[in-house]
Design an enzyme around this catalytic site. Structure first.
Site, PDB file in Angstrom:
ATOM      1  N   ASN A 111      27.270  36.646  53.409  1.00 58.63           N
ATOM      2  CA  ASN A 111      26.033  36.857  54.151  1.00 58.63           C
ATOM      3  C   ASN A 111      24.842  36.429  53.311  1.00 58.63           C
ATOM      4  O   ASN A 111      24.864  36.505  52.090  1.00 58.63           O
ATOM      5  CB  ASN A 111      25.901  38.317  54.589  1.00 58.63           C
ATOM      6  N   PHE A 115      17.542  40.925  53.815  1.00 61.24           N
ATOM      7  CA  PHE A 115      16.867  42.194  54.136  1.00 61.24           C
ATOM      8  C   PHE A 115      16.183  42.152  55.505  1.00 61.24           C
ATOM      9  O   PHE A 115      15.047  42.612  55.663  1.00 61.24           O
ATOM     10  CB  PHE A 115      15.834  42.567  53.060  1.00 61.24           C
ATOM     11  N   SER A 173      20.935  42.418  45.595  1.00 58.13           N
ATOM     12  CA  SER A 173      21.173  41.457  46.660  1.00 58.13           C
ATOM     13  C   SER A 173      20.851  40.048  46.156  1.00 58.13           C
ATOM     14  O   SER A 173      19.793  39.823  45.575  1.00 58.13           O
ATOM     15  CB  SER A 173      20.298  41.764  47.872  1.00 58.13           C
ATOM     16  N   ASN A 175      20.191  37.599  48.058  1.00 60.25           N
ATOM     17  CA  ASN A 175      19.590  36.862  49.167  1.00 60.25           C
ATOM     18  C   ASN A 175      18.077  36.968  49.261  1.00 60.25           C
ATOM     19  O   ASN A 175      17.473  36.437  50.180  1.00 60.25           O
ATOM     20  CB  ASN A 175      20.221  37.329  50.485  1.00 60.25           C
ATOM     21  N   THR A 176      17.465  37.682  48.337  1.00 60.84           N
ATOM     22  CA  THR A 176      16.007  37.691  48.213  1.00 60.84           C
ATOM     23  C   THR A 176      15.661  37.070  46.872  1.00 60.84           C
ATOM     24  O   THR A 176      16.102  37.552  45.833  1.00 60.84           O
ATOM     25  CB  THR A 176      15.455  39.131  48.308  1.00 60.84           C
ATOM     26  N   LYS A 207      22.209  50.351  42.668  1.00 56.46           N
ATOM     27  CA  LYS A 207      23.275  49.427  43.078  1.00 56.46           C
ATOM     28  C   LYS A 207      23.157  48.140  42.282  1.00 56.46           C
ATOM     29  O   LYS A 207      22.095  47.499  42.283  1.00 56.46           O
ATOM     30  CB  LYS A 207      23.184  49.128  44.577  1.00 56.46           C
ATOM     31  N   ASN A 236      27.557  45.286  44.375  1.00 54.94           N
ATOM     32  CA  ASN A 236      27.123  44.524  45.538  1.00 54.94           C
ATOM     33  C   ASN A 236      27.969  43.256  45.639  1.00 54.94           C
ATOM     34  O   ASN A 236      28.984  43.119  44.962  1.00 54.94           O
ATOM     35  CB  ASN A 236      25.626  44.182  45.401  1.00 54.94           C
TER      36      ASN A 236
END
Length: 347
Positions: A111, A115, A173, A175-176, A207, A236
């Site tokens: 993915n 967010f 994450s 993805n940011t 996390k 994660n």
């Protein structure tokens, strides 16, 4: 009968676009077709994490219910605890679609959501109406265009604190852009300090990513202990693509599911030797054996998400029941007796 219907439904959903399928799965939770056995617990399964009483150690990882729209049915799905979010101060759409990819050959997913969520005000309003029962926590995030991402985490916690049992600082994450830079010791210490100042009596979890060096882990363990973090969630998603067979293997984003199991469990075991902070094992859990391995590697509790894509929602209850049986077979009276008993096997 319900399990057979669930299997049919799960197969049907896997024929659809993954993000569409996920949205339908959340809606299906509010129908009579959902497999909701209620609390799964026993004297062996009851445990505590960061002062919270859990009916069992099997938790739902953040990302499944990003906007806290399905807490009531999820509380009856066999989970011992639930984490929703990530929530950011302001609503944001996330990255362009497609941004979720199913890697069926690898029992995995990639993915790059970024967010996407309804924002802390809408999410807090839903959390305020949640039923009491299993503990519910919120994954804290930062807006992509924020001038002060560290401040965003504290802002979300301060707004939502009256309605949650714990909060998770998510700096892992992929993805940011540059979010993972906040895992560096100085940046992380400053971020956690800001969060701790507004937390009140809410336990704060951290996390982390699986793509960290041994020195990174040592630094994070020390910062987490100094900040009095209540638990570390390991881990994660990963940027690693080694050994994948699916056609989607090279998509950008974070990889979750079965290929992450060994990598995340090694990180977990290393952390168990570095800190007294309780650990949560997440990454690649698809059955009770996997969950039990995480606990024996050092986890006080576990979480899953991608496994539900392939095993259906009833997987949580089946894992909890399977854990109870593993503990019984090993002559153990509690989850805590199993924690860290096989850490060395992963080092």
């Amino acid at each position: 009968m319900k399990q057979a219907l669930e299997q049919i439904g799960t197969r049907a959903l896997r024929r659809l676009d993954p993000e569409t399928a996920h949205g339908l799965a959340l809606k299906a939770l509010h129908t009579p077709l959902a497999s909701l056995p209620g609390p799964v617990t026993s004297d062996r399964l009851r445990t505590t994490l960061a002062g919270m009483d859990l009916p069992n150690p099997v938790g739902l990882a953040a990302g499944f219910d990003k906007n806290a729209t399905a807490i009531a049915p999820l509380s009856r799905a066999g989970f011992g605890w639930i984490e929703v979010g990530a929530a950011t101060p302001l609503p944001q759409p996330g990255n362009p679609k497609p941004r979720l990819f199913r890697l069926a050959e690898d029992a995995a997913a990639i993915n790059r959501f970024g967010f996407n969520n309804d924002g802390m005000e809408a999410i807090a309003a839903r959390l305020a109406k949640r039923p009491k029962g299993v503990p519910v926590g919120l994954n804290l995030g930062a807006n992509k265009d924020s001038a002060n991402r560290a401040e965003d985490f504290a802002k979300v916690l301060q707004h939502c604190a009256p309605h949650i049992d714990f909060a998770t600082v998510n700096v892992s994450s992929p993805n940011t852009e540059k979010l993972r830079d906040l895992q560096g010791p100085m940046a992380l210490a400053a971020l956690l300090d800001g969060v701790m100042q507004v937390r009140g009596d809410i336990p704060v979890f951290l996390k982390i990513a699986p793509d960290l060096t041994d020195q990174d882990l040592a630094d994070i363990a020390k910062v987490a202990e100094d900040a009095r973090v209540a638990a570390i969630i390991a881990t994660n998603t990963t940027l690693d693509r080694e050994g994948l067979r699916s056609a989607h293997a090279r998509e950008k984003g974070g990889l979750s599911g079965a290929p992450l199991f060994e990598k995340s469990t090694r990180v977990l075991a290393k952390l168990h030797g570095l800190t007294q902070t309780p650990l949560v094992g997440v990454g690649g859990i698809s059955n009770a054996r996997d969950a039990y391995a995480k606990i024996r590697a050092g986890a006080s509790a576990v979480q899953l998400y991608t496994g539900l894509v392939y095993g259906g929602l009833s997987l949580a209850a089946r894992i909890a029941e399977g854990l109870d049986e593993h503990l019984r077979q090993d002559g153990l009276q509690s989850v805590s007796e199993a924690v860290g008993t096989e850490t060395r096997d992963w080092l």
